[in-house]
Write an enzyme that holds these catalytic residues in place. Structure first.
Site, PDB file in Angstrom:
ATOM      1  N   ASP A 235       0.866  -1.177   0.000  1.00 51.80           N
ATOM      2  CA  ASP A 235       0.000   0.000   0.000  1.00 51.80           C
ATOM      3  C   ASP A 235       0.908   1.234   0.000  1.00 51.80           C
ATOM      4  OD1 ASP A 235      -2.135   1.737   0.047  1.00 51.80           O
ATOM      5  OD2 ASP A 235      -3.260   0.604   1.516  1.00 51.80           O
TER       6      ASP A 235
HETATM    7  C1  NOJ Z   1      -3.995   3.927   0.126  1.00 53.16           C
HETATM    8  C2  NOJ Z   1      -5.186   3.035   0.259  1.00 53.16           C
HETATM    9  O1  NOJ Z   1      -5.136   2.328   1.470  1.00 53.16           O
HETATM   10  C3  NOJ Z   1      -5.370   2.061  -0.878  1.00 53.16           C
HETATM   11  O2  NOJ Z   1      -6.631   1.478  -0.755  1.00 53.16           O
HETATM   12  C4  NOJ Z   1      -5.181   2.725  -2.197  1.00 53.16           C
HETATM   13  O3  NOJ Z   1      -5.391   1.805  -3.237  1.00 53.16           O
HETATM   14  C5  NOJ Z   1      -3.798   3.325  -2.273  1.00 53.16           C
HETATM   15  N1  NOJ Z   1      -3.610   4.296  -1.207  1.00 53.16           N
HETATM   16  C6  NOJ Z   1      -3.517   3.986  -3.611  1.00 53.16           C
HETATM   17  O4  NOJ Z   1      -4.259   5.129  -3.745  1.00 53.16           O
END
Ligand code: NOJ
Length: 734
Positions: A290
């Site tokens: 993430d």
């Molecule tokens: C953080 C989030 O937790 C995740 O769900 C998302 O896909 C990513 N950032 C990318 O934006």
């Protein structure tokens, strides 16, 4: 990898054989356009300004869109970038051209984005759509989102989010299919099929990304990013289930969760990534971290510095680094000094290249002019699907005295500032919508109710206008109050410690009730709310969630009765926040809550949920009778009669549950095993049957071993998880 031909596999190997270590690590690096300035205050300060309300989210986004950005062209040219987050097709082509024509091996980039509940056509948020219990719909909305995003160059969706989520304080409950592992698995499989399976053209499918692997929905106290501790039987039987189902369906990529699970952050968790996902489940695709998560391992206190974090993540099986550049900066040295085996890098690069190959990016790296032009104006067919999804996701929670449906000739006083907003119908994480496609509740209602007048009165923030309340009461035969949460109150980093109606909205409701006119409460929200007061005093409650671009039409059609509501809850609603997490499929205790003092209960809250999982009314009624179960050699066959006893045609979700009465581990009081959507005309009766295979009646123990145990089971069937008919069976000879 499922779907990759032998020729393609050979092409990947051939490419790998030509790649330098740096180029392989380059594939493992995902960048997003970095903000390099162009505004007066530092970026961190801007985020704080948005958080404390000095600027709105819209102002923040506006400033960001005019900021100077670095798209990492030089790094792309050197083969140092495998993926980017961009959604403008012109920019996509420009950057892709650098990768394909100017980098040594011409490996295309994969462009990814958060396409959670639709791209340009925004559908209901997942918690709402899951409540339609319509598997075919789950698949169709995903297929449409894939086509729309591919036309913008986005070939990789960071979706579906399939975290089992049982604590409504967590803002991200909005993004997933709710509290139940079975419904979550059905949803996950359908989304994978919808996103990935239409190979009639490379413009029609994308790679899905299951997230957030795993246990993120169980963050302690519902506070985002918080620690997660859970017994392993719960991990296997609940939280892992939708992921396992989606991997089995062929999901191409997985995103690891931010949280730690039992002490080890998912980002560096070898047991989760390598052992469970890749080895046990046989996941053939690649895993991405993430955003910023590899760096955060230092803050977690599991890695001493960035190098250590990168090494631990790579060894654990993390194939791609989202946004920190740590792999790009450190992995070469780590391989050269023997800390990270070359095989780890080869494996990651192979997995990433295979997904690119499967997507057809080597043959079709660019978005053609023709594809780009596909959705300049949103086609009617797309709007119709958004409307269908929105209508099917509305849940009627209460309808005293059959106040609904409302005769369109009546004078409707529409109240609540949310009703006029286009921004607030789309839900958290919608990033590619256009205002011109959105139908606010006000605009949708005006088309159906010619005698409607709008009195904002108040909303989730700010004051109440008493004058408008009085005017609404004077005008309306009926008051429709649209209240709830702003989009910014759910989604990432949006946990709430009090999940009642925010601001002064309860007070506003009370004032509206005092006008003496019937009040219909239409909720717009991204999570289950604590509605004890509203349920006691407000005669009609409609759960409208954030239903996407067609919300206005959907709400109008439900309120006028053109559409008979059929949605059910994918998550239980508590009476009060203090009950969270509240969910139907909880474990049994030795002292189940009852009126008696020494039982599992609160002194100051009723037992169980206010509205349970699977609950939802309609403008007709259904009766269940003649529930019978017959034992076959390998299964139990259950059959029940369901009758529409009212005067309108409708669609009922018939739910089939099981309880393992005695086992070597304590089991949930009920578990959804199957469901069926049944269309019933007024007065019509149908027989609905379910087959429960004996092999599916077991559970995983704490060691992850599947146990099928002899003993008594209860089977339930009903229109929600609480009101069911029950039959007991005995499972033997297993
Ligand atoms: C953080 C989030 O937790 C995740 O769900 C998302 O896909 C990513 N950032 C990318 O934006």
């Amino acid at each position: 990898m499922k779907g990759l031909s032998e020729v393609q596999k050979a092409a990947v190997e051939e490419l790998l054989a030509q790649m330098t270590l740096e180029e392989k690590i380059g594939q493992m690096n995902q960048e997003s356009p970095s903000i390099v300035g162009g505004f007066d205050v530092p970026f961190e300060e801007l985020i704080e300004m948005m958080t404390d309300g000095r600027i709105s989210k819209q102002e923040f986004e506006h400033i960001m869109s005019s900021a100077t950005q670095d798209f990492h062209e030089d790094a792309i040219r050197k083969g140092g970038v495998g993926s980017l987050m961009v959604q403008d097709p012109v920019k996509v082509n420009e950057l892709q051209k650098i990768a394909v024509e100017e980098s040594r091996l011409g490996i295309p980039l994969i462009f990814g984005l958060d396409v959670i509940h639709g791209f340009r056509s925004v559908y209901p948020i997942a918690i709402a759509e899951a409540g339609s219990f319509d598997t075919d719909l789950f698949e169709r909305t995903a297929r449409m989102a894939a086509k729309e995003s591919r036309a913008a160059g986005v070939a990789w969706h960071f979706a579906p989010m399939v975290d089992v989520a049982r604590d409504a304080r967590w803002g991200r409950v909005s993004e997933g299919p709710g509290e139940d592992p079975y419904l979550g698995s059905v949803f996950a499989r359908a989304k994978i099929r919808g996103l990935q399976n239409d190979h009639s053209s490379t413009d029609n499918y994308v790679a899905a990304c299951l997230k957030h692997y795993v246990g993120y929905g169980a963050c302690e106290s519902g506070r985002d990013y918080n620690t997660v501790s859970m017994a392993m039987h719960l991990f296997y039987n609940a939280y892992l289930k939708p992921f396992a189902a989606a991997v089995d369906e062929g999901a191409m990529t997985v995103m690891a969760a931010f949280n730690d699970l039992n002490g080890v952050p998912c980002t560096v968790n070898e047991f989760l990534l390598r052992k469970t996902l890749k080895e046990s489940l046989g996941f053939p695709g690649f895993v991405v971290s993430d955003a910023n998560a590899i760096r955060e391992c230092v803050t977690h206190g599991i890695a001493s510095d960035e190098m250590d974090a990168g090494v631990k993540a790579a060894i654990a099986g993390m194939d791609m680094d989202m946004g920190t550049g740590i792999y790009a900066k450190n992995l070469k040295k780590a391989v050269e000094d023997g800390t990270v085996p070359m095989a780890v890098i080869d494996e990651a690069a192979r997995r990433i290249l295979s997904v690119k190959m499967w997507l057809g990016l080597f043959d079709h790296p660019y978005v053609s002019e023709e594809t780009m032009a596909r959705y300049t104006v949103l086609p009617e067919e797309h709007k119709a699907l958004a409307r269908e999804a929105a209508e099917k996701s509305v849940v009627l929670l209460k309808n005293e005295n059959n106040i609904l449906p409302i005769d369109p000739a009546k004078k409707v006083a529409l109240v609540g500032s949310l009703a006029e907003s286009e921004e607030e119908i789309i839900g958290a994480w919608a990033m590619s919508w256009k205002k011109e496609d959105c139908v606010s509740i006000l605009n949708g209602m005006k088309e159906t109710f010619p005698n409607l007048k709008y009195f904002p009165c108040g909303g989730p923030e700010g004051d109440i206008s008493m004058d408008e309340v009085i005017a609404a009461g004077d005008y309306g035969d009926v008051i429709v109050a649209v209240l709830g949460e702003l989009v910014s109150m759910s989604g990432e980093a949006s946990s709430r410690a009090d999940i009642t109606l925010p601001g002064r909205q309860r007070e506003l409701l009370e004032m509206l009730m005092h006008t003496g006119k019937p009040v219909v409460l239409v909720l717009m929200n991204g999570r289950p709310l604590a509605l004890q007061w509203e349920d006691l005093y407000v005669p009609v409650i409609v759960e409208g969630w954030h239903l996407g671009i067609e919300m206005g039409h959907a709400v109008a059609r439900v309120l006028s009765g053109e559409k008979n509501p059929e949605g059910k809850l994918s998550s239980s609603f508590p009476y009060v926040t203090g009950q969270c997490p509240v969910y139907y499929n909880h474990m049994n205790t030795g002292r189940p809550g009852s009126k008696s003092k020494f039982t599992s209960r609160y002194l100051d809250a009723p037992l169980g949920s206010l509205y349970p999982f699977g609950y939802g009314l309609s403008y007709t009624e259904y009766s269940y009778s003649d529930f019978k179960v017959a034992e076959k050699e390998d299964a139990f066959e259950a059959v029940v009669k369901v009758k529409n006893t009212g005067e309108r045609d409708g669609r009922e979700t018939v739910q089939f549950y099981m309880q393992d009465v005695t086992g070597s581990l304590v089991r949930p009081v009920k578990e959804l095993k199957d469901f069926r959507k049944v269309a019933l005309e007024a007065g019509e009766e149908k027989e609905v049957s379910f087959t429960l295979f004996k092999k599916d009646m077991g559970f995983f123990n704490n060691e992850g071993i599947y146990c099928l145990e002899e003993g008594a089971f209860r089977l339930y069937v009903g229109g929600d998880s609480r009101n069911c008919l029950m039959e007991e069976v005995y499972l033997k000879e297993v």
